[in-house]
Design a protein around this motif. Structure first.
Motif, PDB file in Angstrom:
ATOM      1  N   UNK A 199      -9.362   9.747   2.104  1.00  0.00           N
ATOM      2  CA  UNK A 199      -8.316   8.857   2.135  1.00  0.00           C
ATOM      3  C   UNK A 199      -9.328   7.652   2.940  1.00  0.00           C
ATOM      4  N   UNK A 200      -9.768   8.131   4.019  1.00  0.00           N
ATOM      5  CA  UNK A 200     -10.878   7.209   4.744  1.00  0.00           C
ATOM      6  C   UNK A 200     -11.556   6.099   3.987  1.00  0.00           C
ATOM      7  N   UNK A 202     -11.090   5.414   0.709  1.00  0.00           N
ATOM      8  CA  UNK A 202     -10.559   4.511  -0.054  1.00  0.00           C
ATOM      9  C   UNK A 202      -9.672   3.310   0.777  1.00  0.00           C
ATOM     10  N   UNK A 203      -9.172   3.614   1.928  1.00  0.00           N
ATOM     11  CA  UNK A 203      -8.853   2.764   2.890  1.00  0.00           C
ATOM     12  C   UNK A 203      -9.871   1.721   3.178  1.00  0.00           C
ATOM     13  N   UNK A 204     -11.145   2.159   3.343  1.00  0.00           N
ATOM     14  CA  UNK A 204     -12.252   1.254   3.881  1.00  0.00           C
ATOM     15  C   UNK A 204     -12.457   0.261   2.524  1.00  0.00           C
ATOM     16  N   UNK A 205     -12.389   0.851   1.350  1.00  0.00           N
ATOM     17  CA  UNK A 205     -12.610  -0.085   0.211  1.00  0.00           C
ATOM     18  C   UNK A 205     -11.260  -1.061   0.216  1.00  0.00           C
ATOM     19  N   UNK A 206     -10.401  -0.480  -0.052  1.00  0.00           N
ATOM     20  CA  UNK A 206      -8.986  -1.298   0.035  1.00  0.00           C
ATOM     21  C   UNK A 206      -8.666  -2.504   0.886  1.00  0.00           C
ATOM     22  N   UNK A 207      -9.328  -2.102   2.223  1.00  0.00           N
ATOM     23  CA  UNK A 207      -9.219  -3.125   3.184  1.00  0.00           C
ATOM     24  C   UNK A 207      -9.831  -4.244   2.937  1.00  0.00           C
ATOM     25  N   UNK A 208     -10.905  -4.326   2.164  1.00  0.00           N
ATOM     26  CA  UNK A 208     -11.774  -5.493   1.859  1.00  0.00           C
ATOM     27  C   UNK A 208     -11.339  -6.186   0.700  1.00  0.00           C
ATOM     28  N   UNK A 209     -10.749  -5.239  -0.407  1.00  0.00           N
ATOM     29  CA  UNK A 209     -10.224  -5.581  -1.738  1.00  0.00           C
ATOM     30  C   UNK A 209      -9.024  -6.518  -1.556  1.00  0.00           C
ATOM     31  N   UNK A 210      -8.105  -5.973  -0.398  1.00  0.00           N
ATOM     32  CA  UNK A 210      -6.936  -6.858  -0.211  1.00  0.00           C
ATOM     33  C   UNK A 210      -7.290  -7.738   0.708  1.00  0.00           C
ATOM     34  N   UNK A 211      -8.294  -7.954   1.431  1.00  0.00           N
ATOM     35  CA  UNK A 211      -8.442  -8.878   2.372  1.00  0.00           C
ATOM     36  C   UNK A 211      -8.727 -10.338   1.522  1.00  0.00           C
ATOM     37  N   UNK A 212      -9.623 -10.046   0.230  1.00  0.00           N
ATOM     38  CA  UNK A 212      -9.942 -11.094  -0.668  1.00  0.00           C
ATOM     39  C   UNK A 212      -8.786 -10.927  -1.728  1.00  0.00           C
ATOM     40  N   UNK A 213      -7.385 -11.010  -1.333  1.00  0.00           N
ATOM     41  CA  UNK A 213      -6.513 -11.098  -2.445  1.00  0.00           C
ATOM     42  C   UNK A 213      -6.076 -10.540  -3.535  1.00  0.00           C
ATOM     43  N   UNK A 214      -6.524  -9.219  -3.411  1.00  0.00           N
ATOM     44  CA  UNK A 214      -6.304  -8.082  -4.361  1.00  0.00           C
ATOM     45  C   UNK A 214      -5.094  -7.378  -4.432  1.00  0.00           C
ATOM     46  N   UNK A 246       7.264  10.795   4.337  1.00  0.00           N
ATOM     47  CA  UNK A 246       7.167  11.208   3.109  1.00  0.00           C
ATOM     48  C   UNK A 246       5.718  10.712   2.648  1.00  0.00           C
ATOM     49  N   UNK A 247       5.286   9.545   3.089  1.00  0.00           N
ATOM     50  CA  UNK A 247       3.702   9.548   2.795  1.00  0.00           C
ATOM     51  C   UNK A 247       2.680  10.372   3.318  1.00  0.00           C
ATOM     52  N   UNK A 248       3.196  10.964   4.551  1.00  0.00           N
ATOM     53  CA  UNK A 248       2.276  12.006   5.029  1.00  0.00           C
ATOM     54  C   UNK A 248       2.287  13.246   4.340  1.00  0.00           C
ATOM     55  N   UNK A 249       3.454  13.633   3.842  1.00  0.00           N
ATOM     56  CA  UNK A 249       3.591  14.915   3.335  1.00  0.00           C
ATOM     57  C   UNK A 249       2.835  14.760   1.716  1.00  0.00           C
ATOM     58  N   UNK A 250       3.244  13.516   1.099  1.00  0.00           N
ATOM     59  CA  UNK A 250       2.768  13.376  -0.149  1.00  0.00           C
ATOM     60  C   UNK A 250       1.418  13.293  -0.516  1.00  0.00           C
ATOM     61  N   UNK A 251       0.685  12.342   0.338  1.00  0.00           N
ATOM     62  CA  UNK A 251      -0.597  11.720   0.048  1.00  0.00           C
ATOM     63  C   UNK A 251      -1.628  12.846  -0.227  1.00  0.00           C
ATOM     64  N   UNK A 252      -1.829  14.029   0.538  1.00  0.00           N
ATOM     65  CA  UNK A 252      -2.761  14.966   0.115  1.00  0.00           C
ATOM     66  C   UNK A 252      -2.766  15.666  -1.189  1.00  0.00           C
ATOM     67  N   UNK A 253      -1.422  15.886  -1.547  1.00  0.00           N
ATOM     68  CA  UNK A 253      -1.269  16.436  -2.976  1.00  0.00           C
ATOM     69  C   UNK A 253      -1.438  15.560  -4.123  1.00  0.00           C
ATOM     70  N   UNK A 254      -0.928  14.409  -3.921  1.00  0.00           N
ATOM     71  CA  UNK A 254      -0.533  13.189  -4.811  1.00  0.00           C
ATOM     72  C   UNK A 254      -2.015  12.544  -5.272  1.00  0.00           C
ATOM     73  N   UNK A 255      -2.827  12.181  -4.073  1.00  0.00           N
ATOM     74  CA  UNK A 255      -3.959  11.418  -4.315  1.00  0.00           C
ATOM     75  C   UNK A 255      -5.052  11.771  -5.500  1.00  0.00           C
ATOM     76  N   UNK A 256      -5.368  13.298  -5.164  1.00  0.00           N
ATOM     77  CA  UNK A 256      -6.194  13.744  -6.467  1.00  0.00           C
ATOM     78  C   UNK A 256      -5.681  13.377  -7.898  1.00  0.00           C
ATOM     79  N   UNK A 257      -4.203  13.314  -8.071  1.00  0.00           N
ATOM     80  CA  UNK A 257      -3.723  13.238  -9.353  1.00  0.00           C
ATOM     81  C   UNK A 257      -3.839  11.616  -9.642  1.00  0.00           C
ATOM     82  N   UNK A 258      -3.613  10.964  -8.670  1.00  0.00           N
ATOM     83  CA  UNK A 258      -3.766   9.666  -8.944  1.00  0.00           C
ATOM     84  C   UNK A 258      -5.188   9.043  -9.257  1.00  0.00           C
ATOM     85  N   UNK A 259      -6.207   9.553  -8.617  1.00  0.00           N
ATOM     86  CA  UNK A 259      -7.284   9.172  -8.801  1.00  0.00           C
ATOM     87  C   UNK A 259      -8.153   9.955  -9.952  1.00  0.00           C
TER      88      UNK A 259
END
Length: 335
Positions: A199-200, A202-214, A246-259
């Protein structure tokens, strides 16, 4: 005006006082789990459109007051808080099944319930972001339940999404001479790489992708979207707290499926397929969607570009969003 007064104004604005309208909420057991459902529309005789929200575990109803009112003139709009999401996260037992297949089966059960409750033959499904995994899988498996599928911020390949999002962030940072961003992105090493993503990272990447309008086009943030739930007439403050639960409960289980999601070879559908793409979307980049959609075979297919949007086109271009639904989706609902 404080938040409470603001919510009261918005609640009055969103009222559907005409006698033909429908405005219902219920807790419905789907897959053995109680899930919150909202049904709203200007006329109960309008076709049903189910919104399959993103996140994961980020319900669409709290912020729907921004964009949904126009859609309700043409469709009976159904929002549901998926298992362990929003109001459905009040009780999240250990070992709860959070597989994509279970989410899809929940949606099947919801549609069958709606058919019985509302007396309709089939429904449309609009998936957003994470919700497109559920929606496109349903469209492939159970076309008999649908008059159409609309993908907004479609996910086709989780791995390609990460690669393209990172590329946008790095290119933008270099062009902007943003040493801080370049340093943080470089520190991620080969991205996404072969090791499991954290998660860490992904957040680091998303931080800058979103900073630049993503996430929101031409904006370095999306506070209006993130904070809009605080003015929601549909959730109390305590219920809003459940979103984080809900996000804390789902993220560990759902993130691998999403990726790990990969639908690039899933191209045969027996239902009309519609895609809404934000030209500046680097949260779920459009490249993989374009390449996939060219190969899709369906009774009909439409691709609509939102030139001034990124990942949130219903918020960024709400007028075009309504018009596009009326032009591209409503004709199929009338068949």
């Amino acid at each position: 005006m404080d938040d409470e007064a603001g919510r009261a104004v918005i609640a009055d604005l969103c009222r559907l006082p005409n006698p033909e309208a429908i405005d219902r909420t219920a807790y419905v057991e789907l897959g053995g789990v109680s899930q919150f459902v909202s049904i709203r529309g200007r006329s109960a005789s309008n076709p049903v459109l189910v919104v399959c929200h993103g996140g994961p575990a980020l319900p669409s109803l709290p912020t729907s007051w921004i964009w949904q009112r126009g859609v309700e003139d043409y469709f009976t709009v159904v929002n549901y808080d998926q298992r362990a999401s929003g109001k459905s996260a009040a009780n999240v037992p250990d070992g709860l099944d959070l597989s994509v297949d279970r989410y899809v089966d929940d949606l099947v059960e919801l549609i069958k319930w709606l058919r019985s409750e509302l007396g309709v033959t089939n429904v449309g499904v609009l998936g957003h972001s994470w919700g497109t995994l559920i929606g496109v899988t349903l469209a492939e498996r159970r076309a008999d339940l649908l008059w159409g599928y609309i993908g907004v911020g479609q996910v086709i390949s989780g791995a390609e999404n990460e690669l393209e999002s990172f590329g946008h962030a790095m290119r933008s940072a270099i062009s902007d001479h943003n040493d801080e961003a370049v340093s943080e992105l470089t520190a991620l090493g080969e991205y996404p790489g072969v090791e499991p993503l954290t998660v860490e990272r992904i957040v680091a990447c998303r931080k800058w992708a979103q900073h630049y309008g993503g996430l929101a086009a031409y904006r370095s943030g999306a506070g209006y979207f993130i904070d809009a739930e605080e003015l929601s007439p549909y959730y109390t403050s305590d219920e809003l707290e459940l979103i984080g639960t809900g996000q804390r409960a789902t993220m560990p289980a759902v993130l691998p499926a999403l990726l790990g999601f990969d639908a690039r070879d899933h191209i045969e559908f027996d239902v009309p397929m519609i895609q809404f793409l934000g030209r500046h979307d680097w949260t779920t980049p459009t490249g993989p969607v374009e390449r996939w959609f060219e190969k899709v075979a369906a009774p009909s297919k439409s691709l609509i570009w939102f030139e001034s949007s990124a990942h949130l086109c219903m918020f960024e271009e709400p007028g075009k969003f309504v018009v596009s639904l009326v032009n591209s989706a409503l004709p199929h609902a009338a068949v």
